[in-house]
Scaffold this motif. Structure first.
Motif, PDB file in Angstrom:
ATOM      1  N   THR A 125       0.823  -1.207   0.000  1.00  0.00           N
ATOM      2  CA  THR A 125       0.000   0.000   0.000  1.00  0.00           C
ATOM      3  C   THR A 125       0.854   1.252   0.000  1.00  0.00           C
ATOM      4  N   ALA A 126       1.890   1.270   0.834  1.00  0.00           N
ATOM      5  CA  ALA A 126       2.784   2.434   0.892  1.00  0.00           C
ATOM      6  C   ALA A 126       3.494   2.638  -0.447  1.00  0.00           C
ATOM      7  N   TYR A 127       3.899   1.535  -1.065  1.00  0.00           N
ATOM      8  CA  TYR A 127       4.564   1.651  -2.368  1.00  0.00           C
ATOM      9  C   TYR A 127       3.613   2.239  -3.406  1.00  0.00           C
ATOM     10  N   MET A 128       2.376   1.743  -3.409  1.00  0.00           N
ATOM     11  CA  MET A 128       1.358   2.270  -4.318  1.00  0.00           C
ATOM     12  C   MET A 128       1.123   3.756  -4.063  1.00  0.00           C
ATOM     13  N   GLY A 129       0.989   4.130  -2.805  1.00  0.00           N
ATOM     14  CA  GLY A 129       0.712   5.523  -2.475  1.00  0.00           C
ATOM     15  C   GLY A 129       1.853   6.455  -2.823  1.00  0.00           C
ATOM     16  N   LEU A 130       3.070   6.050  -2.526  1.00  0.00           N
ATOM     17  CA  LEU A 130       4.223   6.919  -2.788  1.00  0.00           C
ATOM     18  C   LEU A 130       4.490   7.083  -4.277  1.00  0.00           C
ATOM     19  N   GLN A 131       4.319   5.986  -5.062  1.00  0.00           N
ATOM     20  CA  GLN A 131       4.545   6.146  -6.502  1.00  0.00           C
ATOM     21  C   GLN A 131       3.446   7.006  -7.129  1.00  0.00           C
ATOM     22  N   SER A 132       2.201   6.883  -6.632  1.00  0.00           N
ATOM     23  CA  SER A 132       1.116   7.727  -7.137  1.00  0.00           C
ATOM     24  C   SER A 132       1.320   9.177  -6.738  1.00  0.00           C
ATOM     25  N   PHE A 133       1.790   9.389  -5.514  1.00  0.00           N
ATOM     26  CA  PHE A 133       2.105  10.736  -5.016  1.00  0.00           C
ATOM     27  C   PHE A 133       3.075  11.437  -5.971  1.00  0.00           C
ATOM     28  N   GLY A 134       4.170  10.749  -6.303  1.00  0.00           N
ATOM     29  CA  GLY A 134       5.161  11.334  -7.200  1.00  0.00           C
ATOM     30  C   GLY A 134       4.640  11.515  -8.614  1.00  0.00           C
ATOM     31  N   PHE A 135       3.904  10.511  -9.119  1.00  0.00           N
ATOM     32  CA  PHE A 135       3.421  10.573 -10.498  1.00  0.00           C
ATOM     33  C   PHE A 135       2.474  11.745 -10.710  1.00  0.00           C
ATOM     34  N   TYR A 136       1.529  11.946  -9.789  1.00  0.00           N
ATOM     35  CA  TYR A 136       0.552  13.019  -9.985  1.00  0.00           C
ATOM     36  C   TYR A 136       1.166  14.406  -9.780  1.00  0.00           C
ATOM     37  N   ILE A 137       2.195  14.490  -8.951  1.00  0.00           N
ATOM     38  CA  ILE A 137       2.923  15.751  -8.836  1.00  0.00           C
ATOM     39  C   ILE A 137       3.612  16.083 -10.158  1.00  0.00           C
ATOM     40  N   ILE A 147      -6.086   3.766   0.066  1.00  0.00           N
ATOM     41  CA  ILE A 147      -5.158   4.610   0.829  1.00  0.00           C
ATOM     42  C   ILE A 147      -4.167   5.295  -0.102  1.00  0.00           C
ATOM     43  N   GLY A 148      -3.726   4.563  -1.120  1.00  0.00           N
ATOM     44  CA  GLY A 148      -2.745   5.138  -2.046  1.00  0.00           C
ATOM     45  C   GLY A 148      -3.262   6.357  -2.771  1.00  0.00           C
ATOM     46  N   TYR A 149      -4.470   6.283  -3.323  1.00  0.00           N
ATOM     47  CA  TYR A 149      -5.018   7.426  -4.050  1.00  0.00           C
ATOM     48  C   TYR A 149      -5.393   8.563  -3.114  1.00  0.00           C
ATOM     49  N   LEU A 150      -5.833   8.229  -1.889  1.00  0.00           N
ATOM     50  CA  LEU A 150      -6.128   9.285  -0.920  1.00  0.00           C
ATOM     51  C   LEU A 150      -4.858  10.073  -0.606  1.00  0.00           C
ATOM     52  N   PHE A 151      -3.761   9.368  -0.416  1.00  0.00           N
ATOM     53  CA  PHE A 151      -2.478  10.036  -0.180  1.00  0.00           C
ATOM     54  C   PHE A 151      -2.029  10.806  -1.414  1.00  0.00           C
ATOM     55  N   ALA A 152      -2.243  10.227  -2.606  1.00  0.00           N
ATOM     56  CA  ALA A 152      -1.801  10.868  -3.848  1.00  0.00           C
ATOM     57  C   ALA A 152      -2.490  12.197  -4.093  1.00  0.00           C
ATOM     58  N   THR A 153      -3.739  12.355  -3.626  1.00  0.00           N
ATOM     59  CA  THR A 153      -4.447  13.619  -3.850  1.00  0.00           C
ATOM     60  C   THR A 153      -3.756  14.791  -3.144  1.00  0.00           C
ATOM     61  N   PRO A 168       9.931  22.170  -2.680  1.00  0.00           N
ATOM     62  CA  PRO A 168       9.013  21.156  -3.230  1.00  0.00           C
ATOM     63  C   PRO A 168       9.735  19.941  -3.804  1.00  0.00           C
ATOM     64  N   LEU A 169      10.820  20.186  -4.543  1.00  0.00           N
ATOM     65  CA  LEU A 169      11.558  19.059  -5.125  1.00  0.00           C
ATOM     66  C   LEU A 169      12.269  18.242  -4.044  1.00  0.00           C
ATOM     67  N   ALA A 170      12.702  18.902  -2.975  1.00  0.00           N
ATOM     68  CA  ALA A 170      13.325  18.174  -1.867  1.00  0.00           C
ATOM     69  C   ALA A 170      12.313  17.231  -1.219  1.00  0.00           C
ATOM     70  N   VAL A 171      11.070  17.688  -1.070  1.00  0.00           N
ATOM     71  CA  VAL A 171      10.012  16.828  -0.523  1.00  0.00           C
ATOM     72  C   VAL A 171       9.755  15.649  -1.461  1.00  0.00           C
ATOM     73  N   LEU A 172       9.753  15.919  -2.758  1.00  0.00           N
ATOM     74  CA  LEU A 172       9.544  14.860  -3.743  1.00  0.00           C
ATOM     75  C   LEU A 172      10.682  13.839  -3.689  1.00  0.00           C
ATOM     76  N   MET A 173      11.897  14.321  -3.500  1.00  0.00           N
ATOM     77  CA  MET A 173      13.040  13.414  -3.374  1.00  0.00           C
ATOM     78  C   MET A 173      12.937  12.567  -2.107  1.00  0.00           C
ATOM     79  N   ALA A 174      12.475  13.169  -1.012  1.00  0.00           N
ATOM     80  CA  ALA A 174      12.305  12.420   0.230  1.00  0.00           C
ATOM     81  C   ALA A 174      11.256  11.319   0.061  1.00  0.00           C
TER      82      ALA A 174
END
Length: 403
Positions: free
Chosen positions: A227-239, A353-359, A378-384
């Motif tokens: 779930t965390a992997y799904m959420g984090l990759q979606s977070f980065g992709f939508y950004i 959970i992944g898409y909720l986090f991605a929003t 912003p990019l530092a947060v994305l890198m983290a």
């Protein structure tokens, strides 16, 4: 002798029938996949036109963009429960019809229907997102990787084509943006028709899952890692999808060229979506791919920060990385589940959970940019987030099953 010939003839006929059914099933799955992105990707290029037409504020436009993801988050956990009652085929069939209805309602010039239609299509897409991995787990247990490759590529290609054609269609069709969005109902109805034999020919079966499919994922550390992997990759992709062109613009690249770079990024992602499942299927586990793809994303984000002039290089790096991580997230739903119901439950949990986090991603990224008047924080947060994804990938990539 004649009896033997008759038996052989019957077997040949049965084999042909089985092959025809399998081809029809694959066609149906690919048509379901073709409907999972277009209704969403068509909105972005038309958003300014929709805003002017409907008198939406920037906040309302942002909510309209986020509404499908919020719908995924709310509805995805309910999908496995409903599927166990009515059957995966029937629920998928109903979802395609609901998708067509939602697309049409969204395009009708009546106050409120834009929002109602968006919620309906979000619910329908959530069903497809959750159930496709489960269907592959059940019907193609020995071909999960190539089938995942096929359906993820179909999603990506159709989504990109619809995104690219939305504005030209709105310019030539008599109904403008409404007709450009509304015509996507035709693709949903084609899928509804092709899927009918699956829904009508196969009743919901009283399958007993090998695990408590509804509850097991929520109690499993492995499921939370997926779930965390799904959420984090979606977070980065939508950004990246929302802000990559703006970052490029601020570094001296024209809007037109920024758009082409974003297209290049997405095309490379689709290419990797085709190849990675076939590679992952031959590996003992997927830790190297999951962590390597995440670190590749981190390198791309770092490059955008320290050497923005090499924009083409970073578009290539991020595009390849996003394709690796996205298709692995999909593949984990089947590889880490014990059976089809387990895959549906894991998919429902991870996507909710992944898409909720991605929003939160595009909103947080934009807020940090407004606060700092730059892209460094912003990019530092994305890198983290990419670094955290790499760490989570070490767990999600293990060759284990959710129990």
């Amino acid at each position: 002798m004649s009896a033997d010939v008759s038996t052989i003839s019957d077997r040949v006929a049965d084999a042909r029938m089985t092959t025809a059914r399998r081809v029809l099933l694959i066609a149906g799955i690919l048509l379901v996949a073709a409907n999972l992105r277009g209704a969403l990707t068509a909105v972005g290029p038309l958003m300014e036109t929709i805003r002017r037409s409907e008198g939406l504020s920037a906040g309302q436009a942002g909510l309209l963009s986020a509404l499908p993801l919020l719908t995924f988050a709310v509805f995805s956990p309910q999908v496995p429960k409903v599927a166990r009652r009515v059957g995966m085929e029937r629920l998928t069939w109903y979802a395609l019809l609901t998708l067509a209805a939602g697309i049409v309602l969204r395009s009708v010039p009546v106050t409120g229907l834009l929002w109602l239609g968006t919620v309906l299509l979000g619910m329908a897409i959530a069903v497809g997102n959750v159930l496709l991995p489960a269907l592959l787990k059940r019907d193609f247990p020995d071909r999960v990787a190539p089938m995942t490759s096929l359906y993820s590529v179909t999603m990506g290609v159709v989504g990109a084509l619809v995104s690219g054609l939305a504005v030209p269609l709105a310019g030539v069709l008599p109904g403008g943006w409404r007709m450009a969005l509304g015509c996507l109902a035709g693709l949903a109805l084609i899928g509804f028709a092709v899927w009918a034999p699956q829904a009508l020919g196969r009743q919901a079966q009283p399958v007993v899952p090998t695990v408590d499919a509804a509850g097991a994922p929520w109690r499993s550390a492995l499921a939370w890692q997926v779930t965390a992997y799904m959420g984090l990759q979606s977070f980065g992709f939508y950004i990246v999808l929302a802000w990559f062109p703006a970052i490029m613009n601020d570094n001296g690249i024209s809007e037109e060229n920024s758009g082409w770079l974003l297209l290049l990024l997405q095309v490379l992602g689709v290419t990797m979506s085709a190849a990675i499942p076939l590679v992952a299927n031959k590996m003992r586990d997927q830790r190297l791919l999951a962590t390597g793809g995440s670190l590749m994303s981190l390198c791309g984000y770092a490059g955008m920060l320290v050497a923005p002039g090499l924009a083409v290089l970073w578009a290539v790096v991020v595009g390849l990385a996003s394709g690796i991580c996205f298709v692995l997230a999909l593949l984990f739903f089947t590889l880490r589940a014990a059976d089809s119901f387990g895959a549906a439950a894991l998919s429902g949990m991870a996507q909710s959970i992944g898409y909720l986090f991605a929003t939160t991603g595009p909103v947080l990224f934009g807020a940090l940019h407004d606060w700092t008047h730059g892209w460094s924080l912003p990019l530092a947060v994305l890198m983290a987030a990419a670094l955290a994804q790499a760490a989570v990938g070490l767990g999600a990539g293990r060759a284990l099953t959710v129990h």
